[in-house]
Design a protein around this motif. Structure first.
Motif, PDB file in Angstrom:
ATOM      1  N   VAL A 183       0.831  -1.213   0.000  1.00 36.53           N
ATOM      2  CA  VAL A 183       0.000   0.000   0.000  1.00 36.53           C
ATOM      3  C   VAL A 183       0.858   1.252   0.000  1.00 36.53           C
ATOM      4  N   ALA A 184       2.017   1.211   0.657  1.00 38.51           N
ATOM      5  CA  ALA A 184       2.926   2.360   0.592  1.00 38.51           C
ATOM      6  C   ALA A 184       3.338   2.622  -0.852  1.00 38.51           C
ATOM      7  N   ASP A 185       3.631   1.563  -1.587  1.00 38.77           N
ATOM      8  CA  ASP A 185       3.990   1.703  -3.004  1.00 38.77           C
ATOM      9  C   ASP A 185       2.812   2.229  -3.821  1.00 38.77           C
ATOM     10  N   ARG A 186       1.614   1.745  -3.496  1.00 44.10           N
ATOM     11  CA  ARG A 186       0.413   2.198  -4.220  1.00 44.10           C
ATOM     12  C   ARG A 186       0.155   3.680  -3.963  1.00 44.10           C
ATOM     13  N   ILE A 187       0.297   4.099  -2.723  1.00 44.05           N
ATOM     14  CA  ILE A 187       0.101   5.517  -2.399  1.00 44.05           C
ATOM     15  C   ILE A 187       1.150   6.366  -3.110  1.00 44.05           C
ATOM     16  N   LYS A 188       2.380   5.878  -3.175  1.00 40.77           N
ATOM     17  CA  LYS A 188       3.433   6.597  -3.900  1.00 40.77           C
ATOM     18  C   LYS A 188       3.053   6.763  -5.369  1.00 40.77           C
ATOM     19  N   ASN A 189       2.519   5.703  -5.973  1.00 42.56           N
ATOM     20  CA  ASN A 189       2.079   5.784  -7.368  1.00 42.56           C
ATOM     21  C   ASN A 189       0.953   6.792  -7.556  1.00 42.56           C
ATOM     22  N   ILE A 190       0.027   6.787  -6.615  1.00 42.98           N
ATOM     23  CA  ILE A 190      -1.095   7.743  -6.683  1.00 42.98           C
ATOM     24  C   ILE A 190      -0.553   9.170  -6.630  1.00 42.98           C
ATOM     25  N   VAL A 191       0.357   9.405  -5.697  1.00 37.59           N
ATOM     26  CA  VAL A 191       0.923  10.756  -5.546  1.00 37.59           C
ATOM     27  C   VAL A 191       1.654  11.171  -6.825  1.00 37.59           C
ATOM     28  N   GLU A 192       2.478  10.282  -7.352  1.00 38.32           N
ATOM     29  CA  GLU A 192       3.292  10.623  -8.522  1.00 38.32           C
ATOM     30  C   GLU A 192       2.475  10.725  -9.809  1.00 38.32           C
ATOM     31  N   GLN A 193       1.476   9.892  -9.957  1.00 42.32           N
ATOM     32  CA  GLN A 193       0.739   9.823 -11.221  1.00 42.32           C
ATOM     33  C   GLN A 193      -0.526  10.684 -11.250  1.00 42.32           C
ATOM     34  N   GLU A 194      -1.110  10.920 -10.082  1.00 48.70           N
ATOM     35  CA  GLU A 194      -2.387  11.640 -10.059  1.00 48.70           C
ATOM     36  C   GLU A 194      -2.327  13.014  -9.409  1.00 48.70           C
ATOM     37  N   LEU A 195      -1.362  13.214  -8.512  1.00 47.20           N
ATOM     38  CA  LEU A 195      -1.297  14.491  -7.798  1.00 47.20           C
ATOM     39  C   LEU A 195      -0.236  15.433  -8.345  1.00 47.20           C
ATOM     40  N   MET A 196       0.909  14.874  -8.761  1.00 46.58           N
ATOM     41  CA  MET A 196       2.041  15.732  -9.104  1.00 46.58           C
ATOM     42  C   MET A 196       1.924  16.317 -10.503  1.00 46.58           C
ATOM     43  N   ARG A 197       2.368  17.539 -10.620  1.00 46.41           N
ATOM     44  CA  ARG A 197       2.333  18.267 -11.902  1.00 46.41           C
ATOM     45  C   ARG A 197       3.438  17.754 -12.823  1.00 46.41           C
TER      46      ARG A 197
END
Length: 197
Positions: A183-197
């Motif tokens: 889940v830590a890896d999944r959250i990292k993916n969410i942050v990088e792919q969906e939140l970051m510009r």
């Protein structure tokens, strides 16, 4: 702190892990007496009843977790690092979480929702405190143009919190810590792919 305040705090700190491990209903006065080595009179001289002690113990347990994660967040250089500090806390501290019976927020939430209605509002407030802290991090990232402005900080904060709480339950129930990293890896993916510009 006065001596009376020290005694009250001592009772809270000793009883908090018992409530979290055994549950609020299953924790008896004798459990508290055994842990504190205090008499019934000494305990109820500081708390009007078991409910008052249960609330104080829960507030203590949830604050300990909140402060531990908040301290990690403060020592980050970016909104991304700050968000990832939340799941990484559990990846790195799963043994402590397991020893203390799991997440006090989730444990209390289950009991409060099912039948301990006197705790419901307090548990809700503490959960909202966690979610709001995540939302604040996302909004700070948006203000610094690290995250997209168009995303809903409230929705992502709730989702990240829910993912992590579910993971704590799953990892503890299955006695398998791999779920924390998944889940830590999944959250990292969410942050990088969906939140970051």
């Amino acid at each position: 702190m006065s001596k009376a305040e020290q005694t009250r705090q001592f009772i809270i700190e000793k009883s908090a892990p018992i409530f979290n491990v055994k549950g609020y209903d299953n924790t008896s006065l004798s459990d508290i007496q055994k842990a504190t080595k205090l008499t019934k009179g000494a305990i109820y001289g500081n708390f009007s009843d078991k409910n008052e002690l249960a609330i104080a113990a829960y507030e203590h347990s949830s604050s300990v977790v909140f402060e531990a994660i908040s301290n990690r967040v403060k020592n980050t250089a970016s909104a991304k690092e700050a968000l990832l500090a939340y799941p990484n806390y559990y990846v790195q501290n799963w043994q402590l979480v397991f020893q203390k019976g799991g997440c006090p927020l989730m444990n209390a939430a289950v009991e409060a929702d099912d039948h301990l209605h006197f705790m419901r509002d307090i548990v809700r407030k503490s959960i909202m405190r966690f979610i709001q802290s995540l939302q604040d991090v996302i909004e700070q990232g948006q203000a610094k143009k690290e995250f997209y402005a168009k995303i809903s900080a409230a929705e992502y904060a709730a989702m990240i919190f829910s993912l992590m709480e579910g993971t704590i339950m799953l990892a503890k129930l299955m006695n398998d810590t791999k779920y924390f990293q998944i889940v830590a890896d999944r959250i990292k993916n969410i942050v990088e792919q969906e939140l970051m510009r």
